[in-house]
Every structure is written in C-alpha cells, then in structure tokens.
Design an enzyme around this catalytic site. Structure first.
Site, PDB file in Angstrom:
ATOM      1  N   ASP A   1       0.843  -1.204   0.000  1.00 16.93           N
ATOM      2  CA  ASP A   1       0.000   0.000   0.000  1.00 16.93           C
ATOM      3  C   ASP A   1       0.876   1.251   0.000  1.00 16.93           C
ATOM      4  O   ASP A   1       2.073   1.185   0.304  1.00 16.93           O
ATOM      5  CB  ASP A   1      -0.904  -0.009   1.250  1.00 16.93           C
ATOM      6  CG  ASP A   1      -2.112   0.906   1.113  1.00 16.93           C
ATOM      7  OD1 ASP A   1      -2.211   1.648   0.118  1.00 16.93           O
ATOM      8  OD2 ASP A   1      -2.962   0.876   2.017  1.00 16.93           O
ATOM      9  N   GLY A   2       0.286   2.371  -0.337  1.00 10.25           N
ATOM     10  CA  GLY A   2       0.956   3.664  -0.250  1.00 10.25           C
ATOM     11  C   GLY A   2       0.787   4.243   1.148  1.00 10.25           C
ATOM     12  O   GLY A   2       0.274   3.583   2.053  1.00 10.25           O
ATOM     13  N   ALA A   3       1.232   5.481   1.321  1.00  7.09           N
ATOM     14  CA  ALA A   3       1.052   6.179   2.600  1.00  7.09           C
ATOM     15  C   ALA A   3       1.042   7.674   2.323  1.00  7.09           C
ATOM     16  O   ALA A   3       1.573   8.130   1.306  1.00  7.09           O
ATOM     17  CB  ALA A   3       2.166   5.829   3.570  1.00  7.09           C
TER      18      ALA A   3
ATOM     19  N   GLU B   1      -7.779  -0.620   4.878  1.00  8.01           N
ATOM     20  CA  GLU B   1      -6.312  -0.712   4.765  1.00  8.01           C
ATOM     21  C   GLU B   1      -5.705  -1.211   6.071  1.00  8.01           C
ATOM     22  O   GLU B   1      -4.805  -2.052   6.059  1.00  8.01           O
ATOM     23  CB  GLU B   1      -5.737   0.658   4.396  1.00  8.01           C
ATOM     24  CG  GLU B   1      -6.116   1.067   2.975  1.00  8.01           C
ATOM     25  CD  GLU B   1      -5.664   2.459   2.582  1.00  8.01           C
ATOM     26  OE1 GLU B   1      -5.558   2.710   1.375  1.00  8.01           O
ATOM     27  OE2 GLU B   1      -5.417   3.295   3.465  1.00  8.01           O
TER      28      GLU B   1
ATOM     29  N   LYS C   1       6.686  11.886   0.998  1.00  8.30           N
ATOM     30  CA  LYS C   1       5.931  11.314   2.129  1.00  8.30           C
ATOM     31  C   LYS C   1       6.802  11.117   3.383  1.00  8.30           C
ATOM     32  O   LYS C   1       6.314  10.666   4.404  1.00  8.30           O
ATOM     33  CB  LYS C   1       5.345   9.954   1.718  1.00  8.30           C
ATOM     34  CG  LYS C   1       4.624   9.941   0.386  1.00  8.30           C
ATOM     35  CD  LYS C   1       3.347  10.730   0.436  1.00  8.30           C
ATOM     36  CE  LYS C   1       2.561  10.738  -0.855  1.00  8.30           C
ATOM     37  NZ  LYS C   1       2.081   9.457  -1.296  1.00  8.30           N
TER      38      LYS C   1
HETATM   39  C1  5RP Z   1      -5.701   5.734   0.784  1.00 10.75           C
HETATM   40  C2  5RP Z   1      -4.324   5.830   1.309  1.00 10.75           C
HETATM   41  C3  5RP Z   1      -3.228   5.952   0.308  1.00 10.75           C
HETATM   42  O1  5RP Z   1      -2.349   4.898   0.490  1.00 10.75           O
HETATM   43  C4  5RP Z   1      -2.524   7.247   0.540  1.00 10.75           C
HETATM   44  O2  5RP Z   1      -3.477   8.287   0.459  1.00 10.75           O
HETATM   45  C5  5RP Z   1      -1.410   7.463  -0.497  1.00 10.75           C
HETATM   46  O3  5RP Z   1      -1.966   7.672  -1.749  1.00 10.75           O
HETATM   47  P1  5RP Z   1      -1.098   8.114  -3.001  1.00 10.75           P
HETATM   48  O4  5RP Z   1      -0.270   6.931  -3.375  1.00 10.75           O
HETATM   49  O5  5RP Z   1      -2.126   8.496  -4.034  1.00 10.75           O
HETATM   50  O6  5RP Z   1      -0.270   9.298  -2.583  1.00 10.75           O
HETATM   51  O7  5RP Z   1      -4.063   5.801   2.480  1.00 10.75           O
HETATM   52  O8  5RP Z   1      -6.640   5.683   1.814  1.00 10.75           O
END
Ligand code: 5RP
Length: 233
Positions: free
Chosen positions: A90-92, A112, A130
């Site tokens: 996942d991203g953050a 998540e 980030k």
């Molecule tokens: C979604 C999240 C995403 O992982 C977070 O917002 C990062 O998104 P991106 O990769 O678009 O910057 O928590 O609920």
C-alpha cells in the site's frame, strides 16, 4: 493522496512507479496478496498481470482498487474467503523514521488497516515527499466516523487538541464519513491511535503506529529507490 490530473508531477510519478516496481519484485510464490489504494498503488496494479503466476488471488482495500484489479484481469477475493494474507502492499500519506504512518487521504483507511493487520508482511511504497522526521509536521490525520456521531466525535477530537474538518460530500466504502484532523498532538502516535479509537463513533483513524510496515520502498529525485527495513528487524 488522491490527485487530480493537473496535480500530477512527472518526477513524482516516475518515483511512484519505481517504488511500485520494488514491491512487485516481492510478489513471488505466494497465495494471497493484499492491495492498497491510491495513485502509487495504481503503478503496482499495472505490474500485476505480468506476474500473475506468482500469486493465487488478490484482496482489495477499496472498491476502486477491486475495479482496477478486475480490469487488469486479476482474480479478486473477499478477506472472508482467504484468511490471513501473505503480503500487503500500500501507499502512505506520511511516514516517520520509526515507520509509523498516516494514511487515509484516499479514504480507505479502515480496510487498509484491517488488511495490513491481517498480513504476514506489510510493504509501503512511496515517493520521498511522504518522508517526515516527525508525523506532527506532516499531514492531517483522517478519522473515519459513523455519520450519526460526526459532531460528537468532532467535539471529542477537539478535546484531544485536534482541529477536525468534515470531508463533505464523501462517503467511505463502509458508508461512513471522514474528519480530516489538523494539529493533533502526535508526540506519541501510538497513544493517540488508541485514544482516537476509544471514542464511541470512531470507526478507525489513519494513524498506523501499531501495525507498521516491515519494509518501505521510497523513491527520491534520482532514478534510484531506497529499500528501508524496519529498524527493529
Ligand atoms: C488511501 C491511502 C493511500 O495509500 C494514501 O493516500 C497514499 O496515496 P497516493 O499513493 O495516491 O499518494 O491511504 O486511503
């Protein structure tokens, strides 16, 4: 963070793609893969059709991700069908040197956190914007709340020192609302995660200080990607 097309920055997009490639290399001979939500994860999903032989099925953290996975020809299962997952990617929105995260700007924080907790390995993919020394200096903390309790939970959050703003015209996949909270005291993120969760009406917060990732792939300005391993491992 969810982006509109005009916010797309080519260098940042290239970084997201490199971070996603780092995580794609970890998908080898597993059964169940959890897939997060957001613009960085989109690059990860793009790479999945080429390595489909290495996993059985995916579990999505949002309806949006489920649709993208199906479009890519990936088999999508429900968490109730799979049991625990082998890997969750996942991203953050923010991470600190202790691997504590803020997530949920894309609104999928509750699913998540469930998938991260249900997974043997949790890997975050991010570009260097980030990365923060202190979560307190990063971004607003999304808090998912029951619509019935929105004003009540907002008042409780003010008592904790936060400044909540209702994300209007937005409902989560669970049918709930989101408060984006600025100025929360975050010198003890894990304590604040527990305090938020103990407010009746709060479904989940975007502070991930208990289930933190084992690995973070972070892409900087150059064409490299850093592989950060959790300090205690
Ligand atoms: C979604 C999240 C995403 O992982 C977070 O917002 C990062 O998104 P991106 O990769 O678009 O910057 O928590 O609920």
């Amino acid at each position: 963070m969810t982006q509109s097309p005009e916010e797309v920055h080519p260098a940042a997009e290239a970084g997201k793609r490199r971070a996603a490639e780092g995580a794609l290399a970890l998908v080898r001979d597993i059964r169940f893969l959890g897939v997060g939500t957001g613009s960085t994860v989109r690059y990860f999903i793009e790479g999945l059709p080429g390595i489909q032989q290495h996993f059985e099925a995916a579990v999505a953290s949002s309806e949006q991700t489920a649709a993208l996975l199906r479009q890519a020809g990936i088999r999508v299962l429900d968490l109730n069908e799979t049991g625990d997952l082998d890997l969750y990617v996942d991203g953050a929105d923010a991470f600190d040197p202790h691997f504590r995260l803020i997530k949920g700007h894309g609104g999928a924080l509750t699913r998540e956190k469930i998938l991260a907790t249900a997974s043997r390995k949790f890997v975050v993919i991010a570009d260097s914007r980030k990365r923060f020394n202190r979560l307190a200096d990063s971004v607003a903390v999304p808090v998912e709340v029951l619509p019935f309790a929105r004003s009540f939970t907002a008042r409780q959050i003010v008592r904790l020192g936060g400044a909540p703003a209702w994300r209007e015209h937005y409902l989560t996949d669970g049918g709930n609302q989101i408060l984006d909270v600025l100025h929360l005291p975050l010198n003890d993120p894990s304590g604040m995660e527990i305090q938020l969760k103990s407010i009746p009406g709060v479904v989940e917060s975007g502070i991930f200080a208990h289930r933190i990732p084992e690995l973070i792939f972070v892409a900087g300005g150059s064409s490299t990607v850093e592989r950060l391993e959790r300090p205690d491992l």
